[in-house]
Design an enzyme around this catalytic site. Structure first.
Site, PDB file in Angstrom:
ATOM      1  N   ASN A   9       0.420  -1.229  -0.305  1.00 40.82           N
ATOM      2  CA  ASN A   9      -0.054   0.030  -0.049  1.00 40.82           C
ATOM      3  C   ASN A   9       0.975   1.324   0.081  1.00 40.82           C
ATOM      4  O   ASN A   9       1.086   1.630   0.701  1.00 40.82           O
ATOM      5  CB  ASN A   9      -0.721  -0.262   1.175  1.00 40.82           C
ATOM      6  CG  ASN A   9      -1.829   1.471   1.762  1.00 40.82           C
ATOM      7  OD1 ASN A   9      -2.005   2.104   0.842  1.00 40.82           O
ATOM      8  ND2 ASN A   9      -2.120   1.562   2.399  1.00 40.82           N
ATOM      9  N   LYS A  11       0.065   4.131  -0.654  1.00 41.93           N
ATOM     10  CA  LYS A  11      -0.883   5.345   0.024  1.00 41.93           C
ATOM     11  C   LYS A  11      -0.404   6.801  -0.808  1.00 41.93           C
ATOM     12  O   LYS A  11      -0.991   7.056  -2.394  1.00 41.93           O
ATOM     13  CB  LYS A  11      -0.391   5.934   1.544  1.00 41.93           C
ATOM     14  CG  LYS A  11      -0.120   4.206   2.272  1.00 41.93           C
ATOM     15  CD  LYS A  11       0.101   4.927   4.534  1.00 41.93           C
ATOM     16  CE  LYS A  11      -0.391   3.369   5.000  1.00 41.93           C
ATOM     17  NZ  LYS A  11       0.430   3.350   6.158  1.00 41.93           N
ATOM     18  N   HIS A  98      -9.516   1.220   4.341  1.00 46.36           N
ATOM     19  CA  HIS A  98      -8.369   1.251   5.738  1.00 46.36           C
ATOM     20  C   HIS A  98      -8.646   2.415   6.542  1.00 46.36           C
ATOM     21  O   HIS A  98      -9.414   3.138   6.716  1.00 46.36           O
ATOM     22  CB  HIS A  98      -6.775   1.684   4.560  1.00 46.36           C
ATOM     23  CG  HIS A  98      -6.057   1.779   4.960  1.00 46.36           C
ATOM     24  ND1 HIS A  98      -5.351   2.664   6.158  1.00 46.36           N
ATOM     25  CD2 HIS A  98      -4.426   1.308   4.926  1.00 46.36           C
ATOM     26  CE1 HIS A  98      -3.975   2.462   6.729  1.00 46.36           C
ATOM     27  NE2 HIS A  98      -4.070   1.716   5.583  1.00 46.36           N
ATOM     28  N   GLU A 100      -6.640   4.761   8.096  1.00 45.88           N
ATOM     29  CA  GLU A 100      -7.492   6.300   7.192  1.00 45.88           C
ATOM     30  C   GLU A 100      -8.157   6.954   6.721  1.00 45.88           C
ATOM     31  O   GLU A 100      -7.962   7.919   6.757  1.00 45.88           O
ATOM     32  CB  GLU A 100      -5.502   5.987   6.475  1.00 45.88           C
ATOM     33  CG  GLU A 100      -4.395   6.207   7.101  1.00 45.88           C
ATOM     34  CD  GLU A 100      -3.104   5.509   6.850  1.00 45.88           C
ATOM     35  OE1 GLU A 100      -2.518   5.603   5.240  1.00 45.88           O
ATOM     36  OE2 GLU A 100      -2.024   5.331   7.458  1.00 45.88           O
ATOM     37  N   GLU A 170      -5.030  -4.605  10.900  1.00 40.34           N
ATOM     38  CA  GLU A 170      -4.522  -3.666  10.730  1.00 40.34           C
ATOM     39  C   GLU A 170      -4.533  -2.770  12.276  1.00 40.34           C
ATOM     40  O   GLU A 170      -5.479  -2.032  12.396  1.00 40.34           O
ATOM     41  CB  GLU A 170      -4.232  -2.857   9.901  1.00 40.34           C
ATOM     42  CG  GLU A 170      -4.031  -2.871   8.349  1.00 40.34           C
ATOM     43  CD  GLU A 170      -2.934  -2.519   7.568  1.00 40.34           C
ATOM     44  OE1 GLU A 170      -1.980  -2.827   7.153  1.00 40.34           O
ATOM     45  OE2 GLU A 170      -4.023  -1.348   7.826  1.00 40.34           O
ATOM     46  N   GLY A 176       2.776   2.872  10.213  1.00 37.58           N
ATOM     47  CA  GLY A 176       3.424   3.198  10.975  1.00 37.58           C
ATOM     48  C   GLY A 176       3.967   3.886  11.646  1.00 37.58           C
ATOM     49  O   GLY A 176       4.811   5.120  11.853  1.00 37.58           O
ATOM     50  N   SER A 216       3.734  -1.786  10.460  1.00 37.88           N
ATOM     51  CA  SER A 216       5.082  -1.831  10.568  1.00 37.88           C
ATOM     52  C   SER A 216       5.699  -3.028  10.785  1.00 37.88           C
ATOM     53  O   SER A 216       6.790  -3.704  10.714  1.00 37.88           O
ATOM     54  CB  SER A 216       5.074  -1.591  12.377  1.00 37.88           C
ATOM     55  OG  SER A 216       5.061   0.302  12.362  1.00 37.88           O
TER      56      SER A 216
HETATM   57  P1  PGA Z   1       2.871   0.484   7.282  1.00 38.42           P
HETATM   58  O1  PGA Z   1       1.121   0.294   6.752  1.00 38.42           O
HETATM   59  O2  PGA Z   1       3.473  -0.623   6.906  1.00 38.42           O
HETATM   60  O3  PGA Z   1       3.547   1.317   7.445  1.00 38.42           O
HETATM   61  O4  PGA Z   1       2.291  -0.144   8.806  1.00 38.42           O
HETATM   62  C1  PGA Z   1       0.425  -0.584   6.833  1.00 38.42           C
HETATM   63  C2  PGA Z   1      -0.877  -0.093   6.530  1.00 38.42           C
HETATM   64  O5  PGA Z   1      -1.456   0.959   6.694  1.00 38.42           O
HETATM   65  O6  PGA Z   1      -1.463  -0.464   5.141  1.00 38.42           O
END
Ligand code: PGA
Length: 257
Positions: A9, A11, A98, A100, A170, A176, A216
């Site tokens: 992803n 983003k 997601h 976000e 997640e 992140g 992460s």
């Molecule tokens: P990250 O994000 O691996 O940077 O923690 C995962 C995601 O949000 O899909």
């Protein structure tokens, strides 16, 4: 045997040229997993989708996904992208719900349920995201929280299309932040999610549905997480922006458990 999937992803990262460079570097690795039981999905921003899908055309194990969609096939929804549009440029997967999108764009369960339904209806694969915020985990309520997310978005889906559904767990506190869930925490929640899916659909459907871990996940920790029996792959954010790291994560998924 369940499908093994590693999805990246991106983003809102990579301008067009940087995106093509990254996609090229991932494409260059594709022969090394072409004969392996793994699907690799790259989810760049919308403006990259058409070009990257064309680049990946000859590699059946390398697919392109969108990070969002609108559930209506067309119409007066300024700024939105429909599923037929995504299909017309070679997109096979869509990330839905997601954290976000839920947090910054206020996408609620009812809205997400419409998106999942429309995605399956259109014949695409939906990667449906769930996961709890830190305060919910600190209160020990993470299972109830995730169960409610799954029930609200998935309970109306037609059984015939469930083979197109993929779950991504997640935990928000791991996204992140560099704080990944431990392999045991990931396994416990994935097992719980599979139980919820068995109640919602059937034990057979739950046993066949891929559940990905995200938050992460990186080249160092992916191996241990992927060894857990209910973890079928990963949804990778930050580490998917580095072709070498992404390749190492894919290699961890190919390794026999
Ligand atoms: P990250 O994000 O691996 O940077 O923690 C995962 C995601 O949000 O899909």
């Amino acid at each position: 045997m369940r499908r093994k999937i590693v999805a990246g992803n991106w983003k809102m990262n990579q301008d067009f040229l940087d995106g093509l460079r990254l996609a090229n570097a991932i494409l260059a690795q594709a022969p090394s997993w072409a004969n392996q039981a793994v699907e690799v999905v790259v989810c760049p921003p919308f403006v990259h989708l058409h070009t990257i899908a064309s680049m990946f055309k000859e590699q059946p194990k390398l697919k392109v996904g969108a990070q969002n969609c609108h559930h209506a096939p067309k119409g007066a929804y300024t700024g939105e992208i429909s599923l037929p549009m995504l299909q017309s440029v070679g997109v096979d997967y869509v990330i839905i719900g997601h954290s976000e999108r839920r947090q910054y764009f206020h996408e609620d369960d009812a809205f997400l349920a419409q998106k999942v339904q429309a995605t399956l209806q259109a014949g695409l694969q939906a990667i449906f995201c769930c996961g709890e915020p830190l305060e919910v985990r600190e209160q020990g309520q993470e299972e109830a929280y995730v169960q409610a997310q799954l029930k609200a978005a998935l309970s109306q889906l037609p059984q015939a299309q469930l083979s197109q559904l993929i779950i991504a767990y997640e935990p928000i506190w791991a996204i992140g932040t560099g704080k990944t869930a431990s392999p045991e925490q990931a396994q416990a929640m994935h097992q719980f999610i599979r139980g919820v899916l068995a109640q919602l659909f059937s034990p057979e459907i739950a046993a066949a549905m891929p559940i990905l871990y995200g938050g992460s996940c990186n080249a160092q920790n992916a191996g241990q997480i992927f060894q857990q029996p209910d973890v079928d792959g990963g949804l990778i954010g930050g580490a998917s922006l580095l072709a070498e790291d992404f390749g190492k994560i894919i290699a961890q998924r190919i390794k026999p458990a």
